[in-house]
Each structure stands twice: as structure tokens, then as C-alpha cells.
Design a protein around this motif. Structure first.
Motif, mmCIF file in Angstrom:
data_model
loop_
_atom_site.group_PDB
_atom_site.id
_atom_site.type_symbol
_atom_site.label_atom_id
_atom_site.label_comp_id
_atom_site.label_asym_id
_atom_site.label_seq_id
_atom_site.Cartn_x
_atom_site.Cartn_y
_atom_site.Cartn_z
ATOM 1 N N SER A 1 20.182 14.944 -114.693
ATOM 2 C CA SER A 1 19.948 16.030 -113.719
ATOM 3 C C SER A 1 18.647 15.829 -112.971
ATOM 4 O O SER A 1 18.585 16.014 -111.751
ATOM 5 C CB SER A 1 19.853 17.388 -114.409
ATOM 6 N N GLU A 2 17.602 15.452 -113.711
ATOM 7 C CA GLU A 2 16.288 15.282 -113.066
ATOM 8 C C GLU A 2 16.342 14.177 -112.008
ATOM 9 O O GLU A 2 15.795 14.326 -110.916
ATOM 10 C CB GLU A 2 15.228 14.967 -114.135
ATOM 11 N N ILE A 3 17.023 13.080 -112.341
ATOM 12 C CA ILE A 3 17.134 11.977 -111.371
ATOM 13 C C ILE A 3 17.872 12.470 -110.124
ATOM 14 O O ILE A 3 17.446 12.229 -108.990
ATOM 15 C CB ILE A 3 17.860 10.766 -112.004
ATOM 16 N N LYS A 4 18.966 13.209 -110.349
ATOM 17 C CA LYS A 4 19.763 13.689 -109.201
ATOM 18 C C LYS A 4 18.971 14.679 -108.361
ATOM 19 O O LYS A 4 19.012 14.640 -107.134
ATOM 20 C CB LYS A 4 21.067 14.312 -109.695
ATOM 21 N N GLN A 5 18.237 15.581 -109.050
ATOM 22 C CA GLN A 5 17.414 16.563 -108.312
ATOM 23 C C GLN A 5 16.413 15.880 -107.393
ATOM 24 O O GLN A 5 16.075 16.380 -106.330
ATOM 25 C CB GLN A 5 16.629 17.433 -109.297
ATOM 26 N N LYS A 6 15.934 14.714 -107.845
ATOM 27 C CA LYS A 6 14.934 13.993 -107.042
ATOM 28 C C LYS A 6 15.589 13.107 -105.996
ATOM 29 O O LYS A 6 14.926 12.289 -105.363
ATOM 30 C CB LYS A 6 14.052 13.151 -107.970
ATOM 31 N N GLY A 7 16.923 13.200 -105.892
ATOM 32 C CA GLY A 7 17.615 12.443 -104.844
ATOM 33 C C GLY A 7 18.142 11.095 -105.291
ATOM 34 O O GLY A 7 18.654 10.313 -104.485
ATOM 35 N N GLY A 8 18.018 10.798 -106.586
ATOM 36 C CA GLY A 8 18.500 9.512 -107.098
ATOM 37 C C GLY A 8 19.938 9.589 -107.583
ATOM 38 O O GLY A 8 20.589 10.643 -107.496
ATOM 39 N N GLU A 9 20.421 8.461 -108.106
ATOM 40 C CA GLU A 9 21.789 8.406 -108.628
ATOM 41 C C GLU A 9 21.753 7.996 -110.090
ATOM 42 O O GLU A 9 21.069 7.033 -110.461
ATOM 43 C CB GLU A 9 22.598 7.360 -107.860
ATOM 44 N N ALA A 10 22.523 8.732 -110.912
ATOM 45 C CA ALA A 10 22.570 8.398 -112.342
ATOM 46 C C ALA A 10 23.874 8.899 -112.938
ATOM 47 O O ALA A 10 24.467 9.856 -112.436
ATOM 48 C CB ALA A 10 21.391 9.048 -113.061
ATOM 49 N N VAL A 11 24.321 8.222 -113.995
ATOM 50 C CA VAL A 11 25.445 8.745 -114.780
ATOM 51 C C VAL A 11 25.035 8.755 -116.239
ATOM 52 O O VAL A 11 24.154 8.007 -116.675
ATOM 53 C CB VAL A 11 26.759 7.923 -114.654
ATOM 54 N N LEU A 12 25.727 9.616 -116.969
ATOM 55 C CA LEU A 12 25.440 9.769 -118.389
ATOM 56 C C LEU A 12 26.449 8.967 -119.201
ATOM 57 O O LEU A 12 27.645 9.017 -118.939
ATOM 58 C CB LEU A 12 25.578 11.260 -118.723
ATOM 59 N N PHE A 13 25.960 8.210 -120.175
ATOM 60 C CA PHE A 13 26.870 7.581 -121.133
ATOM 61 C C PHE A 13 26.322 7.870 -122.529
ATOM 62 O O PHE A 13 25.270 7.360 -122.916
ATOM 63 C CB PHE A 13 26.993 6.066 -120.923
ATOM 64 N N CYS A 14 27.059 8.698 -123.277
ATOM 65 C CA CYS A 14 26.600 9.046 -124.621
ATOM 66 C C CYS A 14 27.193 8.107 -125.642
ATOM 67 O O CYS A 14 28.367 7.771 -125.556
ATOM 68 C CB CYS A 14 27.042 10.455 -124.972
ATOM 69 N N GLY A 15 26.410 7.723 -126.612
ATOM 70 C CA GLY A 15 26.961 6.885 -127.667
ATOM 71 C C GLY A 15 25.862 6.303 -128.526
ATOM 72 O O GLY A 15 24.687 6.269 -128.132
#
Ligand code: NAD
Length: 271
Positions: free
Chosen positions: A49-63
Motif C-alpha cells: 500500500s505504501e509503495i502504491k500511495q507514493k505512486g509506485g507499483e508493487a504486488v504482494l506474494f505471501c509465503g
């Protein structure tokens, strides 16, 4: 320097907290699209969320990096989400300290699995997207550096009381790094390690305040902590941002002719 990692894709394991978190944020700030991965979903989701809020791109991969199919699944997710892989940061980690005469096989192997086997598997799984992709680019005359950064520790260089498992794994990952550097250097893949000294994260909190994970209290007894700090020429622990800055350097084009090295980030101690 700005946008050093534009159009690049990075995986950062253990990026829900501490050094991994700061690394994911810094890589994203430089334009990388980041696969934020941790075994704990909530903190990792916050980083996304923080990356996206700052205008960046990220995805979550849990494991859990020690799961047999972790490497395959995170690599598949990375390629299906972003289509490429340029930067791999093997950072996820934990300590399970005990003196040698009390250390169980399970404690020894658990730490080896997290800090050494998991990075090996992930690097092997990344081969088609790093090594093979680079081969094709080189044939087309394209020069593009990909980066592998493995997180080691001062414990892997000079040992540490109570850490036979951790020191062995962190020494092993330096060996792994050097082999990748030798085998993949010709494909413009730089493999380096960072060896942290005392970085202020939940792993190094005073024992009395630290979390208990898998029945083991993390942290360092206050007295030992103060002794460690006193031995650091800079007289303080590093913070997670200062540690991540070293990873950013090794992930960036600034280090294109640095390969097979161990960058010690330790306030000047143990050198
Ligand atoms: P941290 O506990 O703040 O962060 C580590 C993250 O890794 C956590 O979010 C945790 O959930 C995740 N993780 C742990 N085991 C995992 C697993 N099996 N699968 C997936 N995720 C897992 O600790 P940190 O200090 O930021 O540690 C980062 C790296 O730096 C580790 O490899 C650690 O060994 C290394 N290191 C830290 C120090 C220090 O002083 N803090 C010193 C030397 C090396």
C-alpha cells in the motif's frame, strides 16, 4: 540519482519488516516494480500500500521461503504480473540461537533452510528470466545488468556465540554468491552479498522487549547489546534504511562492475 531502476522488476523476500521493507520502498522509489514477499501477510500488505500511495507499483506474494514450491510460485507470480525479473534480493531471515552443545538438528536445519537453501532455490528458479533472458539480450547486442543480492551477516564472516546455525548459513550464502558471480557474470548478472553488523530491527531488540517466534525469544540481552554497541566505532547500531541503502547500491547501475563481493555494513566494526 533518480529513477535508476526504471522499467526493472525486483523480488525482495522478507520485505514485510525491517531491512527488507526499507529495501522494497527504496527500490520502488527508484522506479522498480516490486514483488513484496513475506510469510506474514499484514505487514507486507502495508508495504505494498505504501509503495502504491507514493505512486509506485508493487504486488504482494505471501509465503514461507522454506516451502518447496516457494521459488516456483513467486517467480511465476513475478512473470505473470510484471513480465520480467531484473533484481533478486534474498533477505528473509530469522535467528534461532542456541549454544552448540544444546542445538538440535531441527534448529540447525531450519536456519540453513531459510538463509541458504531458499536463496539457492530462488536463484535456480530465476535462471530462465535472468540468465537465459540475458543471453538473448546479449545476442541482440543489448547490455543490461541484472542483480542478485544475498543478505549475509558479520556472523558468517567471523562467527558469533550461540549462532552455529546462523553463522554457517550466512557463511554459506557468501559462497553461493561467489559461485553465481563466476557462473553468471558473463551474462551481465552481478551477484553480491551484504553482510550486516548490528542493525536495529526486531531481531536485535533488547531481549526483554523482543517477540517470541516458534517458541524462541528473539533479541539480544541488554548487557550484551550494550557491549556490542560499545565495540562499534560509530557507537550505535545502524538503522534499517542505512542497511537497505547498501542493497540499493548493489541493485543499481552504480555497481555494474562490482561482482562477487561482500559489502560489510557495520559502522566500521569487525573489519
Ligand atoms: P526482521 O525480522 O525485521 O525482518 C525479516 C523479515 O523476514 C520478517 O518480516 C519476517 O517475517 C521475514 N521472514 C522470516 N522468516 C521467513 C520465512 N521463512 N519466509 C518468509 N519470510 C520470512 O529482520 P531484519 O533484521 O530486517 O533481517 C533481514 C535480513 O538481515 C535477515 O536475513 C537477517 O538475517 C539479516 N541480518 C540482520 C542483522 C541485524 O542486525 N538486524 C544483522 C545481520 C544480518
Amino acid at each position: 540519482m533518480k529513477n535508476m531502476l526504471e522499467n526493472q522488476v525486483a523480488i525482495v523476500t522478507g520485505s514485510g519488516r525491517g531491512v527488507g521493507r526499507e529495501t522494497a520502498l527504496m527500490l520502488a522509489e527508484q522506479g522498480a516494480r516490486v514483488v513484496v514477499s513475506d510469510k506474514d501477510e499484514a505487514p507486507a500488505a502495508e508495504v505494498v500500500s505504501e509503495i502504491k500511495q507514493k505512486g509506485g507499483e508493487a504486488v504482494l506474494f505471501c509465503g514461507d521461503v522454506t516451502e518447496a514450491d516457494f521459488a516456483k510460485k513467486i517467480t511465476e507470480t513475478t512473470i505473470s504480473e510484471f513480465g520480467r525479473l531484473d533484481i533478486l534480493v534474498n533477505n528473509a531471515g530469522l535467528t534461532l540461537d542456541n549454544m552448540i552443545h544444546n542445538m538440535t538438528d531441527e534448529q540447525f536445519y531450519t536456519i540453513l533452510d531459510i538463509h541458504l537453501v531458499a536463496p539457492f532455490r530462488l536463484i535456480r528458479e530465476a535462471a530462465p528470466y535472468m540468465r537465459d533472458a540475458a543471453k538473448e539480450e546479449i545476442e541482440q547486442g543489448i547490455v543490461h545488468h541484472r542483480k542478485i543480492i544475498n543478505v549475509s551477516s558479520v556472523a558468517g564472516i567471523r562467527g558469533n556465540v550461540g549462532q552455529a546455525n546462523y553463522a554457517s548459513a550466512k557463511a554459506g550464502v557468501i559462497g553461493l554468491t561467489k559461485v553465481v558471480a563466476l557462473e553468471w557474470g558473463k551474462f551481465n548478472i552481478n551477484a553480491n552479498a551484504v553482510a550486516f553488523g548490528f542493525i536495529d530491527t526486531r531481531l536485535t531488540k533488547p531481549k526483554e522487549e523482543a517477540e517470541v517466534i516458534a517458541g524462541v525469544q528473539l533479541g539480544i540481552p541488554e548487557k550484551v547489546r550494550n557491549m556490542f554497541i560499545d565495540k562499534i566505532p560509530q557507537k550505535r547500531p545502524g538503522d534499517a534504511k542505512e542497511a537497505a541503502a547498501g542493497i540499493l547500491y548493489l541493485a543499481s547501475p552504480l555497481s555494474n562492475y562490482v561482482n562477487g563481493q561482500v559489502l560489510q555494513i557495520n559502522g566500521g566494526s569487525y573489519t
